[in-house]
Design a protein around this motif. Structure first.
Motif, PDB file in Angstrom:
ATOM      1  N   LEU A 132      -2.375  13.252  34.847  1.00 58.04           N
ATOM      2  CA  LEU A 132      -1.519  13.326  36.032  1.00 58.04           C
ATOM      3  C   LEU A 132      -0.748  12.018  36.216  1.00 58.04           C
ATOM      4  O   LEU A 132       0.464  12.025  36.432  1.00 58.04           O
ATOM      5  CB  LEU A 132      -2.356  13.632  37.279  1.00 58.04           C
ATOM      6  CG  LEU A 132      -1.599  13.690  38.601  1.00 58.04           C
ATOM      7  CD1 LEU A 132      -0.678  14.901  38.632  1.00 58.04           C
ATOM      8  CD2 LEU A 132      -2.571  13.724  39.763  1.00 58.04           C
ATOM      9  N   MET A 133      -1.444  10.900  36.084  1.00 55.82           N
ATOM     10  CA  MET A 133      -0.783   9.600  36.226  1.00 55.82           C
ATOM     11  C   MET A 133       0.252   9.386  35.114  1.00 55.82           C
ATOM     12  O   MET A 133       1.350   8.877  35.370  1.00 55.82           O
ATOM     13  CB  MET A 133      -1.807   8.452  36.197  1.00 55.82           C
ATOM     14  CG  MET A 133      -2.818   8.492  37.314  1.00 55.82           C
ATOM     15  SD  MET A 133      -2.332   7.845  38.920  1.00 55.82           S
ATOM     16  CE  MET A 133      -1.098   8.838  39.563  1.00 55.82           C
ATOM     17  N   LEU A 134      -0.078   9.784  33.894  1.00 62.56           N
ATOM     18  CA  LEU A 134       0.874   9.661  32.785  1.00 62.56           C
ATOM     19  C   LEU A 134       2.105  10.536  33.030  1.00 62.56           C
ATOM     20  O   LEU A 134       3.239  10.118  32.745  1.00 62.56           O
ATOM     21  CB  LEU A 134       0.212  10.051  31.461  1.00 62.56           C
ATOM     22  CG  LEU A 134      -0.779   9.046  30.880  1.00 62.56           C
ATOM     23  CD1 LEU A 134      -1.518   9.643  29.688  1.00 62.56           C
ATOM     24  CD2 LEU A 134      -0.080   7.757  30.490  1.00 62.56           C
ATOM     25  N   SER A 135       1.898  11.737  33.558  1.00 68.72           N
ATOM     26  CA  SER A 135       3.026  12.630  33.853  1.00 68.72           C
ATOM     27  C   SER A 135       3.920  12.033  34.928  1.00 68.72           C
ATOM     28  O   SER A 135       5.155  12.044  34.797  1.00 68.72           O
ATOM     29  CB  SER A 135       2.519  14.004  34.301  1.00 68.72           C
ATOM     30  OG  SER A 135       1.909  14.681  33.225  1.00 68.72           O
ATOM     31  N   ILE A 136       3.320  11.523  35.981  1.00 69.80           N
ATOM     32  CA  ILE A 136       4.103  10.902  37.058  1.00 69.80           C
ATOM     33  C   ILE A 136       4.880   9.710  36.508  1.00 69.80           C
ATOM     34  O   ILE A 136       6.070   9.551  36.793  1.00 69.80           O
ATOM     35  CB  ILE A 136       3.189  10.487  38.231  1.00 69.80           C
ATOM     36  CG1 ILE A 136       2.650  11.740  38.938  1.00 69.80           C
ATOM     37  CG2 ILE A 136       3.927   9.581  39.213  1.00 69.80           C
ATOM     38  CD1 ILE A 136       1.548  11.467  39.945  1.00 69.80           C
ATOM     39  N   PHE A 137       4.229   8.901  35.700  1.00 75.84           N
ATOM     40  CA  PHE A 137       4.907   7.757  35.095  1.00 75.84           C
ATOM     41  C   PHE A 137       6.085   8.220  34.243  1.00 75.84           C
ATOM     42  O   PHE A 137       7.171   7.627  34.283  1.00 75.84           O
ATOM     43  CB  PHE A 137       3.937   6.923  34.247  1.00 75.84           C
ATOM     44  CG  PHE A 137       4.613   5.782  33.547  1.00 75.84           C
ATOM     45  CD1 PHE A 137       4.898   4.611  34.225  1.00 75.84           C
ATOM     46  CD2 PHE A 137       4.991   5.894  32.222  1.00 75.84           C
ATOM     47  CE1 PHE A 137       5.540   3.565  33.588  1.00 75.84           C
ATOM     48  CE2 PHE A 137       5.643   4.850  31.565  1.00 75.84           C
ATOM     49  CZ  PHE A 137       5.912   3.685  32.262  1.00 75.84           C
TER      50      PHE A 137
ATOM     51  N   LEU B  28       9.088  21.197  36.391  1.00 75.30           N
ATOM     52  CA  LEU B  28       7.921  21.597  35.603  1.00 75.30           C
ATOM     53  C   LEU B  28       6.655  20.964  36.171  1.00 75.30           C
ATOM     54  O   LEU B  28       5.618  21.627  36.301  1.00 75.30           O
ATOM     55  CB  LEU B  28       8.104  21.186  34.148  1.00 75.30           C
ATOM     56  CG  LEU B  28       6.881  21.381  33.273  1.00 75.30           C
ATOM     57  CD1 LEU B  28       6.850  22.809  32.752  1.00 75.30           C
ATOM     58  CD2 LEU B  28       6.882  20.393  32.134  1.00 75.30           C
ATOM     59  N   PHE B  29       6.743  19.694  36.512  1.00 77.89           N
ATOM     60  CA  PHE B  29       5.590  18.988  37.070  1.00 77.89           C
ATOM     61  C   PHE B  29       5.126  19.649  38.366  1.00 77.89           C
ATOM     62  O   PHE B  29       3.938  19.901  38.560  1.00 77.89           O
ATOM     63  CB  PHE B  29       5.945  17.516  37.324  1.00 77.89           C
ATOM     64  CG  PHE B  29       4.869  16.759  38.020  1.00 77.89           C
ATOM     65  CD1 PHE B  29       3.776  16.287  37.321  1.00 77.89           C
ATOM     66  CD2 PHE B  29       4.929  16.522  39.391  1.00 77.89           C
ATOM     67  CE1 PHE B  29       2.758  15.589  37.962  1.00 77.89           C
ATOM     68  CE2 PHE B  29       3.934  15.825  40.041  1.00 77.89           C
ATOM     69  CZ  PHE B  29       2.841  15.365  39.321  1.00 77.89           C
TER      70      PHE B  29
ATOM     71  N   GLN C 276       2.657  16.497  27.653  1.00 74.49           N
ATOM     72  CA  GLN C 276       3.390  16.529  26.383  1.00 74.49           C
ATOM     73  C   GLN C 276       4.856  16.895  26.601  1.00 74.49           C
ATOM     74  O   GLN C 276       5.753  16.262  26.032  1.00 74.49           O
ATOM     75  CB  GLN C 276       2.739  17.538  25.426  1.00 74.49           C
ATOM     76  CG  GLN C 276       1.399  17.085  24.910  1.00 74.49           C
ATOM     77  CD  GLN C 276       0.655  18.199  24.185  1.00 74.49           C
ATOM     78  OE1 GLN C 276       1.019  19.367  24.256  1.00 74.49           O
ATOM     79  NE2 GLN C 276      -0.396  17.830  23.481  1.00 74.49           N
ATOM     80  N   ILE C 277       5.099  17.891  27.416  1.00 78.47           N
ATOM     81  CA  ILE C 277       6.478  18.328  27.658  1.00 78.47           C
ATOM     82  C   ILE C 277       7.271  17.250  28.395  1.00 78.47           C
ATOM     83  O   ILE C 277       8.426  16.970  28.054  1.00 78.47           O
ATOM     84  CB  ILE C 277       6.498  19.667  28.414  1.00 78.47           C
ATOM     85  CG1 ILE C 277       5.935  20.774  27.509  1.00 78.47           C
ATOM     86  CG2 ILE C 277       7.910  20.012  28.881  1.00 78.47           C
ATOM     87  CD1 ILE C 277       5.641  22.072  28.225  1.00 78.47           C
ATOM     88  N   ILE C 278       6.655  16.625  29.378  1.00 75.97           N
ATOM     89  CA  ILE C 278       7.352  15.571  30.129  1.00 75.97           C
ATOM     90  C   ILE C 278       7.722  14.412  29.196  1.00 75.97           C
ATOM     91  O   ILE C 278       8.835  13.875  29.273  1.00 75.97           O
ATOM     92  CB  ILE C 278       6.516  15.101  31.333  1.00 75.97           C
ATOM     93  CG1 ILE C 278       6.565  16.186  32.417  1.00 75.97           C
ATOM     94  CG2 ILE C 278       7.000  13.755  31.866  1.00 75.97           C
ATOM     95  CD1 ILE C 278       5.613  15.984  33.558  1.00 75.97           C
TER      96      ILE C 278
ATOM     97  N   PHE D 265       4.436  21.138  16.914  1.00 77.03           N
ATOM     98  CA  PHE D 265       3.092  20.986  16.358  1.00 77.03           C
ATOM     99  C   PHE D 265       2.108  20.548  17.439  1.00 77.03           C
ATOM    100  O   PHE D 265       1.000  21.080  17.533  1.00 77.03           O
ATOM    101  CB  PHE D 265       3.115  19.967  15.205  1.00 77.03           C
ATOM    102  CG  PHE D 265       1.768  19.710  14.611  1.00 77.03           C
ATOM    103  CD1 PHE D 265       1.196  20.621  13.732  1.00 77.03           C
ATOM    104  CD2 PHE D 265       1.067  18.549  14.931  1.00 77.03           C
ATOM    105  CE1 PHE D 265      -0.062  20.385  13.194  1.00 77.03           C
ATOM    106  CE2 PHE D 265      -0.178  18.302  14.388  1.00 77.03           C
ATOM    107  CZ  PHE D 265      -0.753  19.231  13.510  1.00 77.03           C
ATOM    108  N   MET D 266       2.519  19.596  18.266  1.00 82.06           N
ATOM    109  CA  MET D 266       1.641  19.108  19.341  1.00 82.06           C
ATOM    110  C   MET D 266       1.351  20.213  20.357  1.00 82.06           C
ATOM    111  O   MET D 266       0.196  20.439  20.726  1.00 82.06           O
ATOM    112  CB  MET D 266       2.268  17.909  20.052  1.00 82.06           C
ATOM    113  CG  MET D 266       2.186  16.628  19.271  1.00 82.06           C
ATOM    114  SD  MET D 266       3.019  15.199  20.040  1.00 82.06           S
ATOM    115  CE  MET D 266       3.053  15.555  21.753  1.00 82.06           C
TER     116      MET D 266
END
Length: 160
Positions: free
Chosen positions: A15-20, A69-70, A111-113, A144-145
């Motif tokens: 969640l933190m990585l996505s927000i970043f 998306l988020f 991954q998408i973000i 692939f990911m």
């Protein structure tokens, strides 16, 4: 399923990585906006080469898609009954599958973000004449990911 289990450590980190990633997209666009030419790439072919062009405002599409998306995936992950469970599972198994599904959704979201962040950065690099395209490996690596994540969680879900 009456209760919603607390987020796992993995979910919190993702969640933190996505927000970043979302914040980074918007900040980067703000920083380079004045340097962008009026026409920038808006589409890339399978080889990663630009094959469609538009106004520089197009660069805002990717951050807003990422934000949408988020919001959608974050809200969806809060609704246990939005997940599809087999008919023959117990309530305890449903709880485990729900957490499993949330973690899968968190991985895919992140991954998408980050792919969108790469797209924003690379689009700007092409527009500024510092790169020729996304690169031939960007799309295959992304696919692939994402497919690897889906397959991993599908197999793991079957075992749960």
């Amino acid at each position: 399923m009456a209760s919603i289990k607390a987020k796992t450590k993995v979910e919190k980190v993702l969640l933190m990585l996505s927000i970043f990633g979302i914040v980074a997209m918007f900040v980067y666009v703000m920083l380079i906006w004045s340097k962008l030419p009026e026409t920038i790439p808006r589409h890339f072919n399978f080889k990663g080469e630009p094959d469609g062009f538009g106004g520089k405002g197009f660069i805002l599409v990717l951050p807003f898609v990422g934000l949408g998306l988020f919001i959608l995936t974050t809200l969806l992950s809060q609704i246990p009954n939005a997940f599809n469970y087999p008919d023959d599972v117990t309530e305890e198994q449903k709880q485990r599958l729900y957490v499993h599904g949330r973690i899968c959704l968190s991985w895919l979201q992140t991954q998408i973000i980050y792919f969108l962040l790469y797209g924003v950065w690379q689009t700007a690099q092409v527009a500024l004449g510092k790169a020729n395209g996304l690169g031939i490996y960007a799309l295959p690596i992304f696919l692939f990911m994402v497919l690897g994540t889906i397959i991993y969680f599908a197999v793991r879900g079957k075992r749960l």
